[in-house]
Write an enzyme that holds these catalytic residues in place. Structure first.
Site, PDB file in Angstrom:
ATOM      1  N   SER A  39      29.397  37.958   9.713  1.00 49.26           N
ATOM      2  CA  SER A  39      29.132  39.140  10.486  1.00 49.26           C
ATOM      3  C   SER A  39      27.691  39.621  10.139  1.00 49.26           C
ATOM      4  O   SER A  39      27.246  40.753  10.492  1.00 49.26           O
ATOM      5  CB  SER A  39      30.076  40.344   9.405  1.00 49.26           C
ATOM      6  OG  SER A  39      29.992  40.329   8.091  1.00 49.26           O
ATOM      7  N   ASP A 345      28.727  50.466   5.162  1.00 51.34           N
ATOM      8  CA  ASP A 345      30.105  50.578   5.131  1.00 51.34           C
ATOM      9  C   ASP A 345      31.263  50.119   3.891  1.00 51.34           C
ATOM     10  O   ASP A 345      32.152  49.938   3.883  1.00 51.34           O
ATOM     11  CB  ASP A 345      31.095  50.037   6.463  1.00 51.34           C
ATOM     12  CG  ASP A 345      30.728  48.435   6.442  1.00 51.34           C
ATOM     13  OD1 ASP A 345      30.320  48.010   5.728  1.00 51.34           O
ATOM     14  OD2 ASP A 345      31.235  47.790   7.614  1.00 51.34           O
ATOM     15  N   HIS A 348      28.827  45.727   4.635  1.00 50.90           N
ATOM     16  CA  HIS A 348      27.618  45.566   5.561  1.00 50.90           C
ATOM     17  C   HIS A 348      26.496  46.508   5.189  1.00 50.90           C
ATOM     18  O   HIS A 348      26.721  47.501   5.204  1.00 50.90           O
ATOM     19  CB  HIS A 348      28.190  45.573   7.052  1.00 50.90           C
ATOM     20  CG  HIS A 348      29.215  44.652   7.407  1.00 50.90           C
ATOM     21  ND1 HIS A 348      30.704  45.275   7.452  1.00 50.90           N
ATOM     22  CD2 HIS A 348      29.587  43.104   7.433  1.00 50.90           C
ATOM     23  CE1 HIS A 348      31.524  44.142   7.527  1.00 50.90           C
ATOM     24  NE2 HIS A 348      30.769  42.949   7.512  1.00 50.90           N
TER      25      HIS A 348
END
Ligand SMILES: *[C@@H]1O[C@H](CO)[C@@H](O)[C@H](O)[C@H]1NC(C)=O
Ligand SMILES: *[C@@H]1O[C@H](CO)[C@@H](O)[C@H](O)[C@H]1NC(C)=O
Ligand SMILES: *[C@@H]1O[C@H](CO)[C@@H](O)[C@H](O)[C@H]1NC(C)=O
Length: 380
Positions: A39, A345, A348
């Protein structure tokens, strides 16, 4: 180039060359970037394969969800900007994609090692690094076929030129999820014992691309995973000694540093195995940790504070989600000014943090060899 090598071999001037030499190297004309990762560098893979990442992700830069786990750009986007190429489209994205200047095989939740096939682990991607390499090989073979068949120039223009694969920049940012899976399933000794296998599998991915003609590799090490705010979501009052002065989980960061030590050693060995490759190791850990440990001077919020989502006591509504807390509907909204935050968040980074890391790594300061990404095609 030969002159260069002789000077380096003589040793006498080697340190002088490393301090001023890269300034003399021509800028590389990378025609494409191929990226592999999780990610931290997914620009739409997981969104295309499964459910789209929803608002307020992407709110800052793209002004809509953009397949990225951030409010805006990721480090891979700053890499694309730096080498003057368009942002990468995800390989898995079947709509509107243009692969002329590369493709992105990264997906959120990817590990280097294959995930356990008997138990599905929430958040872990089926596209582990070995799969991403298989996808790359298929991409290369298939686009070559299509390129050679294409009659219309506008059809050709969306496909990579066959000769570009050898000149492309190959970037890697993966390993963080091997650690997080390891923390859930193993003790630290077992995880440490698994590391040679994990770094070997990353090396094997590079070897596969080398066999396919790739020559320039830019490999990020893994970040201070212990500094992700999520680590303390369910542990509001950690024991003294469990965290460092910035609130990062020490044991986890120690594991990340051990992984990075082994990765760096494996990369040094890889250089002898792949004599024609330029392989740059990039110390993203140090860039992220120096940002986290320096927020006061940088004018940024506490690194453990989260911009997007509702996280109060033991109530957690993740960024972009809705849930009922004390009989009240709560939305995991974005903070007003994401650029003041490090964590978007809880897992991330914000675009501001990604930009900081890009600004402190792309110029070569934290690289081995210490070469800027714009000159990384030159083997040192
Ligand atoms: C997969 O998970 C099962 C159940 O926990 C376990 O028995 C098995 O050893 C795991 N396999 C691997 C490769 O980790
Ligand atoms: C829910 O209740 C707790 C404890 O009374 C309180 O701290 C928290 O702010 C409340 N949350 C909401 C969304 O009202
Ligand atoms: C690289 O950029 C960082 C951040 O702007 C700066 O501190 C550092 O001195 C630069 N290094 C080089 C070699 O330009």
């Amino acid at each position: 180039m030969e002159f260069w090598r002789v000077l380096v071999a003589s040793g006498v001037l080697a340190s002088w060359i490393l301090s001023v030499g890269s300034a003399d190297l021509p800028v590389c004309q990378f025609p494409a970037i191929y990226n592999f990762g999780d990610s931290n560098s997914d620009t739409g893979g997981i969104s295309a394969a499964f459910e789209p990442i929803r608002a307020p992700y992407g709110v800052g830069f793209f002004h809509k969800p953009a397949g990225r786990d951030s409010d805006g750009r990721l480090i891979i986007d700053f890499i694309a900007e730096r080498v003057k190429l368009p942002y990468l489209h995800a390989y898995l994205n079947s709509l509107g994609a243009n692969f002329r200047h590369g493709a992105n095989f990264a997906t959120g939740g990817s590990t280097i090692r294959r995930p356990n096939e008997t138990i599905y682990e929430y958040g872990i991607s089926p596209f582990s690094l070995d799969m991403q390499i298989v996808q790359f090989e298929q991409f290369k073979a298939r686009t070559l076929e299509l390129y050679n068949q294409a009659k219309d120039p506008s059809e050709k223009a969306k496909l990579p030129r066959p000769e570009d694969f050898a000149k492309a920049l190959y970037t890697f940012d993966i390993g963080q999820n091997d650690l997080s899976v390891g923390f859930r399933k193993m003790n630290f000794d077992q995880l440490r014992a698994a590391m040679p296998d994990i770094t070997n599998q990353l090396a094997s991915a590079v070897q596969h691309i080398y066999k396919q003609g790739g020559r320039t590799f830019w490999i990020h090490n893994t970040g201070p995973i212990g500094c992700l705010p999520v680590n303390l979501f369910y542990n509001l009052h950690p024991d003294p000694g469990y965290v460092d002065q910035y609130g990062c989980v020490k044991g986890q960061n120690d594991m990340a540093m051990e992984f990075n030590r082994q990765l760096k050693e494996r990369i040094i060995k890889l250089r002898t195995e792949l004599p024609e490759a330029s392989i740059v190791h990039v110390d993203v850990y140090t860039a992220k940790y120096s940002m986290i440990s320096n927020t006061k001077n940088l004018g940024m919020a506490d690194p453990l504070k989260v911009c997007c989502g509702y996280h109060v006591n033991y109530d957690h509504v993740w960024c972009g989600n809705k849930a009922t807390v004390n009989n009240t509907e709560v939305y995991g909204a974005s903070c007003k000014n994401p650029s003041l935050f490090i964590s978007w968040d809880g897992v991330h980074y914000t675009e501001a943090a990604n930009k900081f890391v890009a600004d402190h790594t792309l110029n070569g300061t934290l690289s081995d060899p210490p070469i800027p990404i714009t000159q990384a095609c030159h083997k040192q």
